[in-house]
Motif scaffolding. Structure first.
Motif, short mmCIF file in Angstrom:
data_model
loop_
_atom_site.label_atom_id
_atom_site.label_comp_id
_atom_site.label_asym_id
_atom_site.label_seq_id
_atom_site.Cartn_x
_atom_site.Cartn_y
_atom_site.Cartn_z
N ILE A 1 0.88 -1.22 -0.07
CA ILE A 1 -0.07 0.01 -0.15
C ILE A 1 0.80 1.20 -0.01
O ILE A 1 0.54 2.05 -0.69
CB ILE A 1 -0.91 0.05 1.27
N ALA B 1 -8.61 -3.13 6.28
CA ALA B 1 -9.21 -4.80 5.88
C ALA B 1 -8.26 -5.72 6.89
O ALA B 1 -8.87 -6.88 6.97
CB ALA B 1 -8.66 -5.03 4.24
N SER C 1 -7.75 1.43 2.84
CA SER C 1 -7.53 -0.15 2.48
C SER C 1 -7.20 -1.00 3.67
O SER C 1 -7.35 -2.13 3.90
CB SER C 1 -6.93 -0.25 1.03
N ILE D 1 -9.22 5.59 -1.15
CA ILE D 1 -9.41 4.20 -0.84
C ILE D 1 -8.19 3.50 -0.70
O ILE D 1 -8.11 2.60 0.25
CB ILE D 1 -10.02 3.77 -2.40
#
Length: 592
Positions: free
Chosen positions: A218, A259, A256, A252
């Motif tokens: 990420i 999660a 993320s 986003i």
């Protein structure tokens, strides 16, 4: 409902939730790196010259680096109180600055403006301290990845805030100051009851490596995405709808990582705390952590004579000396394994106090090398607005954002490659710092030449090298001088940043900039009998504050900083030469 409530409690106490929340906080906490975009707004609104802007920059650097108050309070206050103090300071300092810039509050004397900048930026130290301390407590055996990711997100924060500013579609640049005042404060308040110790040492899982890999992915995606977005925005005019879409994708990517705690909470393994407790215990043959070592009792070599078994006294003198020597040898071997600690004057590679480190030449070589490298790099970061405008760029935000991204990659890459150097080659980590300082010297030289495209290349080299300093130097100091008193040493190391900025920005770059600006003002606006500073003070210059145009504005100062970076690289190589044996001893066992 009972099972749902149990899962909600497991989610709220999951250490990965705390980590993700800390990442979000850090993505808003690097407000000091936005000064390059804020300073032109302040300069124009208040009519400052470059020396006055440099004074504000030094105050910002001091606020960013002086974390003694936050460090002391973190041992006494809960996490939520620390975040509340940081949010209050951030809002007070930059909120007041926004009121002054928008003329809703009267201007203050320069020294009071410096106080406002210091107070506002110092709130960042409370965010950083809380995030790092809390996550290290929750991930005691993953401190390296935790600190690297936290610092990385702090480095990305200016690019993230700049993109959020772009989605507002406002021509008022003072809005960016408002964002700095409100954004980090709201995020800190919103997360202050989530970021806390949750007994994370009991939540170790085999899947943690995959979780860290996901987080690293990420981070790299964020950096790559932001680079692409900033370059596209610089070369073409994007529609409002496309800017909104780009920002949605950014959000986003930021969201993320949530999660990970969601999946872990829903996983059946989350319902077996006994298994997790067993996993958190060190496996057989695992090396003790530094915390385990600190809990071991101290044994002094001279005490062996007093603690020896009584039957040794009945042995012949030669045999008795032999037995005592064997005990001493076993003691030293146990100390090397972490079983005991020996109290004596430390050698490099052992635990030093700050005062003991002060008398070591290596410590000062590292400090001055950091001052020359990071100080010159910070000068570029603080003056990017003026540097880009002087060579014809109207919008400095692109370079501020790109520097933030390169800074992030420098921290990740500097830590990664220096780790390869020490673990695979048992060579001092400072060889990587010397390379970074050579790259920074090249970047300063390109800024001086101001050839087409050099703003982009110079920004890349300086940002990358600056970030590498703060990945390599703290790790090297912890290796050479130990981790027991590392907090005090790290706080002292950070003082090199504003000190270098004071020398390079406050004394060199700003004075040379104003000198060239006055020469240009004399050429365009004045008679031989009236000096430009007098006309400016009388308000007779129609263009407002003195501005310098052309490569000459930062030519000499960039060459000076380039030369000093070469000196810094030489100091780093001297540290390499002096510590080769230390690193060979520290990491020989790792290779074998």
């Amino acid at each position: 409902m009972g099972k749902l409530g149990e899962r909600l409690r497991a989610f709220s106490t999951n250490r990965w939730l705390v980590f993700v929340a800390a990442m979000w906080l850090q993505s808003m906490a690097g407000i000091g790196y936005l000064f390059g975009a804020i300073s032109p707004v302040v300069k124009e609104a208040l009519g400052y010259n470059q020396r006055q802007v440099a004074a504000l920059g030094v105050a910002k650097d001091l606020g960013d680096c002086v974390g003694f108050f936050a460090g002391s309070l973190s041992a006494m206050l809960p996490s939520w109180a620390m975040l509340l103090i940081g949010a209050a300071q951030n809002f007070l300092g930059y909120g007041w600055l926004w009121l002054i810039v928008t003329r809703q509050a009267p201007p203050l004397p320069l020294w009071m403006m410096c106080v406002l900048i210091f107070v506002g930026t110092n709130g960042e130290t409370y965010f950083n301290t809380t995030a790092l301390v809390t996550c290290i407590q929750n991930f005691p055996k993953s401190r390296g990845p935790i600190v690297g990711i936290m610092k990385g997100f702090a480095g990305l924060s200016s690019a993230i805030l700049t993109q959020l500013y772009a989605v507002m579609h406002t021509p008022d640049h003072a809005t960016l100051v408002f964002m700095v005042a409100v954004g980090p404060s709201l995020v800190a308040i919103g997360l202050m009851f989530i970021i806390r110790p949750v007994g994370g040492h009991r939540q170790v899982r085999p899947s943690d490596k995959n979780s860290f890999l996901f987080i690293y992915t990420i981070c790299l995606l964020l950096a790559s995405y932001l680079v692409g977005v900033m370059i596209v925005q610089d070369f073409m005019q994007l529609s409002d709808d496309l800017v909104n879409f780009i920002t949605v994708i950014l959000l986003i990517l930021l969201i993320s990582p949530i999660a990970i705690p969601v999946i872990l909470t829903l996983s059946p393994k989350a319902q077996h705390p006994t298994e997790e407790a067993l996993l958190s215990e060190p496996s057989k043959g695992e090396t003790s952590t530094s915390q385990d070592k600190e809990d071991q009792p101290e044994v002094i070599l001279s005490e062996v004579e007093e603690q020896k078994p009584k039957d040794i006294d009945s042995l012949p003198p030669s045999e008795r000396r032999k037995r005592i020597a064997e005990l001493q040898t076993k003691l030293v071997q146990a100390a090397a394994r972490g079983g005991v600690r020996i109290r004596r004057q430390p050698h490099r590679g052992e635990n030093f106090t700050l005062m003991q480190a002060f008398v070591k030449a290596d410590f000062w070589l590292i400090w001055f090398s950091l001052l020359l490298g990071s100080g010159s790099g910070l000068t570029v970061i603080d003056n990017l607005g003026q540097m880009s405008q002087s060579v014809g760029f109207k919008d400095p935000h692109i370079f501020v954002s790109l520097t933030s991204i390169w800074n992030f990659l420098g921290r990740v890459g500097g830590g990664y490659f220096s780790e390869i150097i020490v673990r695979e080659h048992t060579y001092p980590r400072h060889i990587a710092l010397a390379l970074a300082q050579v790259l920074m010297a090249v970047g300063h030289f390109l800024f001086a030449m101001a050839w087409p495209g050099t703003m982009y290349i110079g920004t890349f080299l300086v940002g990358l090298a600056y970030g590498a300093h703060w990945a390599i130097v703290p790790a090297a100091v912890s290796e050479l001088f130990g981790v027991k008193h590392f907090g005090a040493m790290y706080n002292f190391l950070t003082v090199a940043n504003p000190t270098g900025s004071l020398v390079f920005s406050g004394l060199i770059a700003s004075n040379l900039y104003d000198y060239e600006a006055e020469k240009q003002a004399q050429h365009h606006h004045m008679t031989a009998l009236q000096p430009p500073r007098l006309l400016h003070s009388m308000g007779l210059l129609a263009d407002g504050p003195l501005k310098c145009e052309g490569s000459v504005c930062f030519f000499v100062s960039s060459l000076i900083m380039s030369a000093f970076c070469v000196v810094g690289a030489g100091l780093s190589l001297l540290v390499v030469q002096r510590t080769k044996r230390v690193y060979a001893h520290l990491y020989r066992s790792v290779r074998t």
